[in-house]
Design an enzyme around this catalytic site. Structure first.
Site, PDB file in Angstrom:
ATOM      1  N   HIS A 109      15.657  37.482  15.042  1.00 52.16           N
ATOM      2  CA  HIS A 109      14.616  36.996  14.130  1.00 52.16           C
ATOM      3  C   HIS A 109      13.552  36.250  14.942  1.00 52.16           C
ATOM      4  CE1 HIS A 109      12.772  35.745  10.426  1.00 52.16           C
ATOM      5  NE2 HIS A 109      12.666  34.532  10.943  1.00 52.16           N
ATOM      6  N   GLY A 143      23.243  36.662   3.321  1.00 51.01           N
ATOM      7  CA  GLY A 143      21.981  35.986   3.041  1.00 51.01           C
ATOM      8  C   GLY A 143      20.844  36.576   3.865  1.00 51.01           C
TER       9      GLY A 143
HETATM   10  C1  GAR Z   1      10.614  41.707  16.270  1.00 45.13           C
HETATM   11  O1  GAR Z   1       9.682  40.679  16.485  1.00 45.13           O
HETATM   12  C2  GAR Z   1      11.809  41.192  15.474  1.00 45.13           C
HETATM   13  O2  GAR Z   1      12.147  39.877  15.804  1.00 45.13           O
HETATM   14  C3  GAR Z   1      11.278  41.275  14.077  1.00 45.13           C
HETATM   15  O3  GAR Z   1      10.555  42.472  14.021  1.00 45.13           O
HETATM   16  C4  GAR Z   1      10.044  42.763  15.319  1.00 45.13           C
HETATM   17  C5  GAR Z   1      10.496  44.147  15.688  1.00 45.13           C
HETATM   18  O4  GAR Z   1       9.910  44.553  16.891  1.00 45.13           O
HETATM   19  N1  GAR Z   1      12.331  41.264  13.116  1.00 45.13           N
HETATM   20  C6  GAR Z   1      12.251  40.696  11.929  1.00 45.13           C
HETATM   21  O5  GAR Z   1      11.253  40.130  11.542  1.00 45.13           O
HETATM   22  C7  GAR Z   1      13.517  40.806  11.081  1.00 45.13           C
HETATM   23  N2  GAR Z   1      13.360  40.041   9.874  1.00 45.13           N
HETATM   24  P1  GAR Z   1      10.474  45.791  17.665  1.00 45.13           P
HETATM   25  O6  GAR Z   1      10.557  46.936  16.636  1.00 45.13           O
HETATM   26  O7  GAR Z   1       9.455  46.078  18.727  1.00 45.13           O
HETATM   27  O8  GAR Z   1      11.815  45.431  18.221  1.00 45.13           O
END
Ligand code: GAR
Length: 216
Positions: A109, A143
């Site tokens: 996250h 959650g």
């Molecule tokens: C990342 O920043 C991850 O932390 C976030 O989405 C992005 C995916 O990037 N995840 C969330 O927000 C989950 N709630 P990526 O597809 O390049 O790994």
């Protein structure tokens, strides 16, 4: 060798960081299957490049959310997956998958949980005006971003930061701590006690300020 199943919804840079750590020999694991819930997710191109099996599962084709996650659990279990990785997966995981992989699902996250859960953790932090934000790898429970924390990394935030500049700074740390958390799991060093995760061989110290636990 730890067998991983990966869920992703988009770009897949965290998926790539994990594949790269495996390729570099710093993570004794193999990705058995990538499942995406969005057609055309770029993560699929990365899987193709590395000859990793992938599947697009359309959530609309399942009769319910639970049925969708039961199907995912079935696909992973059928390939001997031991740990499920949420690498930018933008859905709340439902009970059938959690029950099939208890304390065996990890999420990344882009904020220091429990601050700024949900979507756009980086934007929430920039708009709130915090001075420090970061990222969290945690086990997944039912959650939204509430499961036991494994590793966190902090980054400074400036009042001039935008969603984009802060996201880029946080992403660099995501790519460091996610493979590391999986490595700790693969080495059998993570023990969940209630909502606290103990890491064998690690004791908190002064040097644990920016990444906790500090990376080797
Ligand atoms: C990342 O920043 C991850 O932390 C976030 O989405 C992005 C995916 O990037 N995840 C969330 O927000 C989950 N709630 P990526 O597809 O390049 O790994």
């Amino acid at each position: 060798m730890l067998y991983l199943g990966v869920l992703a919804s988009g770009r897949g840079s965290n998926f790539q960081a994990i594949v790269d750590a495996i390729g570099a020999g710093s993570l004794a694991a193999a990705v058995k299957l990538l499942i995406v819930d969005v057609p055309g997710a770029f993560a699929v191109e990365r899987a193709r490049k590395h000859s990793i099996e992938f599947l697009y599962l359309d959530p609309k084709e399942s009769p319910s959310k639970d049925a969708y996650f039961a199907r995912i659990a079935e696909e992973f279990a059928g390939r001997g997956v031991e740990l499920v990785i949420l690498a930018g997966f933008m859905r709340i995981v439902r009970k059938p998958l959690i029950d099939a992989f208890p304390n065996r699902i990890m999420n990344i996250h882009p904020a220091l949980l429990p601050s700024f859960p949900g979507l756009h953790g980086q934007k929430q932090a920039a708009e709130y005006g915090v001075r420090i934000s970061g990222c969290t790898v945690h086990f997944v429970d039912e959650g939204m971003d509430t499961g036991p924390v494994i590793i966190q990394a902090a980054v400074p935030v400036s009042p001039d930061d935008t969603d984009d500049t802060l996201s880029a700074r946080i992403l660099k740390q995501e790519h460091r701590i996610f493979p590391e958390a999986i490595r700790l799991y693969a080495e059998g060093r993570l023990k969940v006690e209630g909502r606290v995760v103990r890491i064998a061989g690690y004791e908190a110290g002064e040097d644990a300020v920016l990444i906790n636990p500090p990376l080797p």
